[in-house]
Write a protein that holds these residues in place. Structure first.
Motif, short mmCIF file in Angstrom:
data_model
loop_
_atom_site.label_atom_id
_atom_site.label_comp_id
_atom_site.label_asym_id
_atom_site.label_seq_id
_atom_site.Cartn_x
_atom_site.Cartn_y
_atom_site.Cartn_z
N PRO A 73 0.82 -1.22 0.00
CA PRO A 73 0.00 0.00 0.00
C PRO A 73 0.86 1.27 0.00
CG PRO A 73 -0.17 -1.16 2.10
CD PRO A 73 0.66 -2.01 1.21
N PHE A 74 0.35 2.28 -0.66
CA PHE A 74 1.03 3.57 -0.79
C PHE A 74 0.71 4.40 0.45
CE2 PHE A 74 2.43 6.45 -4.41
CZ PHE A 74 3.40 5.57 -4.85
N GLY A 75 1.72 4.76 1.23
CA GLY A 75 1.53 5.62 2.39
C GLY A 75 1.93 7.05 2.05
N GLU A 76 1.92 7.90 3.08
CA GLU A 76 2.24 9.31 2.87
C GLU A 76 3.70 9.49 2.46
OE1 GLU A 76 1.29 13.64 4.82
OE2 GLU A 76 1.47 11.94 6.18
N ALA A 79 4.01 8.55 -1.19
CA ALA A 79 3.38 9.59 -2.01
C ALA A 79 4.28 10.83 -2.09
CB ALA A 79 2.02 9.96 -1.43
N PHE A 80 4.95 11.16 -0.99
CA PHE A 80 5.88 12.29 -0.96
C PHE A 80 7.04 12.05 -1.94
CE2 PHE A 80 9.75 14.26 0.75
CZ PHE A 80 9.35 15.59 0.85
N ILE A 81 7.60 10.86 -1.90
CA ILE A 81 8.72 10.52 -2.80
C ILE A 81 8.25 10.56 -4.24
CG2 ILE A 81 10.26 8.64 -3.51
CD1 ILE A 81 10.32 7.86 -0.49
N PHE A 82 7.10 9.98 -4.51
CA PHE A 82 6.55 9.94 -5.86
C PHE A 82 6.28 11.36 -6.37
CE2 PHE A 82 3.19 8.83 -8.97
CZ PHE A 82 3.89 7.86 -9.68
N ALA A 83 5.62 12.17 -5.56
CA ALA A 83 5.32 13.55 -5.96
C ALA A 83 6.60 14.37 -6.12
CB ALA A 83 4.39 14.20 -4.93
N PRO A 129 2.49 16.66 5.27
CA PRO A 129 3.09 17.07 6.55
C PRO A 129 3.66 15.92 7.37
CG PRO A 129 0.70 17.23 6.64
CD PRO A 129 1.06 16.93 5.22
N GLY A 130 3.16 14.74 7.22
CA GLY A 130 3.66 13.61 8.01
C GLY A 130 4.81 12.87 7.37
N ALA A 131 5.20 13.24 6.15
CA ALA A 131 6.23 12.50 5.44
C ALA A 131 7.64 12.88 5.88
CB ALA A 131 6.08 12.72 3.93
N VAL A 132 7.80 14.08 6.40
CA VAL A 132 9.11 14.56 6.83
C VAL A 132 9.11 14.61 8.35
CG1 VAL A 132 10.79 16.43 6.67
CG2 VAL A 132 9.32 15.93 4.72
N LEU A 152 11.96 22.85 9.83
CA LEU A 152 11.83 21.67 8.98
C LEU A 152 11.43 22.06 7.56
CD1 LEU A 152 12.28 18.69 9.35
CD2 LEU A 152 9.88 18.45 9.94
N ALA A 153 10.54 23.03 7.43
CA ALA A 153 10.15 23.52 6.10
C ALA A 153 11.36 24.12 5.40
CB ALA A 153 9.03 24.56 6.22
N LEU A 154 12.13 24.93 6.10
CA LEU A 154 13.33 25.53 5.53
C LEU A 154 14.36 24.46 5.16
CD1 LEU A 154 14.86 28.12 4.81
CD2 LEU A 154 15.72 28.16 7.16
N LEU A 155 14.55 23.48 6.04
CA LEU A 155 15.49 22.40 5.77
C LEU A 155 15.06 21.59 4.54
CD1 LEU A 155 18.03 20.89 6.70
CD2 LEU A 155 16.55 19.50 8.17
N THR A 156 13.77 21.36 4.40
CA THR A 156 13.26 20.63 3.24
C THR A 156 13.61 21.38 1.96
OG1 THR A 156 11.45 19.70 4.54
CG2 THR A 156 11.18 19.68 2.14
N VAL A 157 13.39 22.68 1.94
CA VAL A 157 13.71 23.49 0.75
C VAL A 157 15.21 23.45 0.47
CG1 VAL A 157 13.73 25.84 -0.18
CG2 VAL A 157 11.68 24.97 0.95
N VAL A 158 16.03 23.61 1.51
CA VAL A 158 17.49 23.60 1.33
C VAL A 158 17.97 22.24 0.81
CG1 VAL A 158 19.70 23.69 2.59
CG2 VAL A 158 17.95 25.43 2.99
N VAL A 159 17.42 21.16 1.33
CA VAL A 159 17.83 19.83 0.87
C VAL A 159 17.45 19.65 -0.60
CG1 VAL A 159 17.38 17.35 1.11
CG2 VAL A 159 17.87 18.74 3.12
N PHE A 160 16.25 20.03 -0.99
CA PHE A 160 15.84 19.89 -2.39
C PHE A 160 16.73 20.73 -3.30
CE2 PHE A 160 12.01 17.73 -1.07
CZ PHE A 160 11.73 16.91 -2.15
N LEU A 161 17.00 21.97 -2.90
CA LEU A 161 17.87 22.84 -3.71
C LEU A 161 19.26 22.24 -3.83
CD1 LEU A 161 16.80 26.39 -2.50
CD2 LEU A 161 16.52 25.43 -4.81
#
Length: 166
Positions: A73-76, A79-83, A129-132, A152-161
């Motif tokens: 089953p696909f969890g959050e 779905a985060f990784i896929f998106a 919100p629950g994926a990270v 965490l939001a800032l860290l997520t953006v920095v990691v993606f960049l």
């Protein structure tokens, strides 16, 4: 484990076949990379190299994920990784489409890529919100840091960049 391994093998061979056929199709229609004349002369031989290969891999990856979802089953988090893959792939595809349409080697500007990536990363953080996790383990220690949501939001953006521009 068997469904995942079987799915990966099928995806690998399917990606190789589809990518090969897609590259042949692009070459026959003379759709490919444009090289700047200002660059080194030896780069000119790269002109016409098929582009947009990431689209092939994203489609195969999507098909493989759909197949695997029959067993797992696909969890959050999934779905985060896929998106994430499709979001970042869409930015890359947009860059390639601009290059092809304008028949030049420049697609999106660096700032446009940074803005789109940061916006997509922030959107992904808030959409899933629950994926990270806010509990970050410090490597090589037993220390676990609890990061506040804004951090965490800032860290997520920095990691993606960082990852998409490495």
């Amino acid at each position: 484990m068997i469904p995942g391994l079987a799915t990966a093998l099928v995806a690998f061979f399917l990606a190789a076949l589809v990518a090969w056929r897609f590259a042949r199709w692009m070459r026959r229609r003379e759709i490919g990379q444009h090289i700047r004349e200002e660059g080194p002369a030896h780069h000119q031989k790269k002109a016409g190299t098929p582009t947009m290969g990431g689209v092939v891999f994203l489609l195969v990856w999507g098909a493989a994920a759909a197949l695997l979802a029959l067993w797992v089953p696909f969890g959050e988090a999934e779905a985060f990784i896929f998106a994430s893959g499709f979001g970042m792939g869409a930015i890359g595809a947009l860059d390639d489409v601009i290059k092809l349409r304008q028949k030049r080697s420049l697609g999106l500007s660096g700032w446009q890529k940074i803005g789109l990536t940061a916006g997509a990363a922030a959107g992904l953080y808030f959409a899933f919100p629950g994926a990270v996790s806010s509990a970050l383990a410090v490597p090589f220690s037993k220390l676990v840091l609890d990061v506040p949501p804004w951090g965490l939001a800032l860290l997520t953006v920095v990691v993606f960049l960082s990852v998409t521009n490495a």
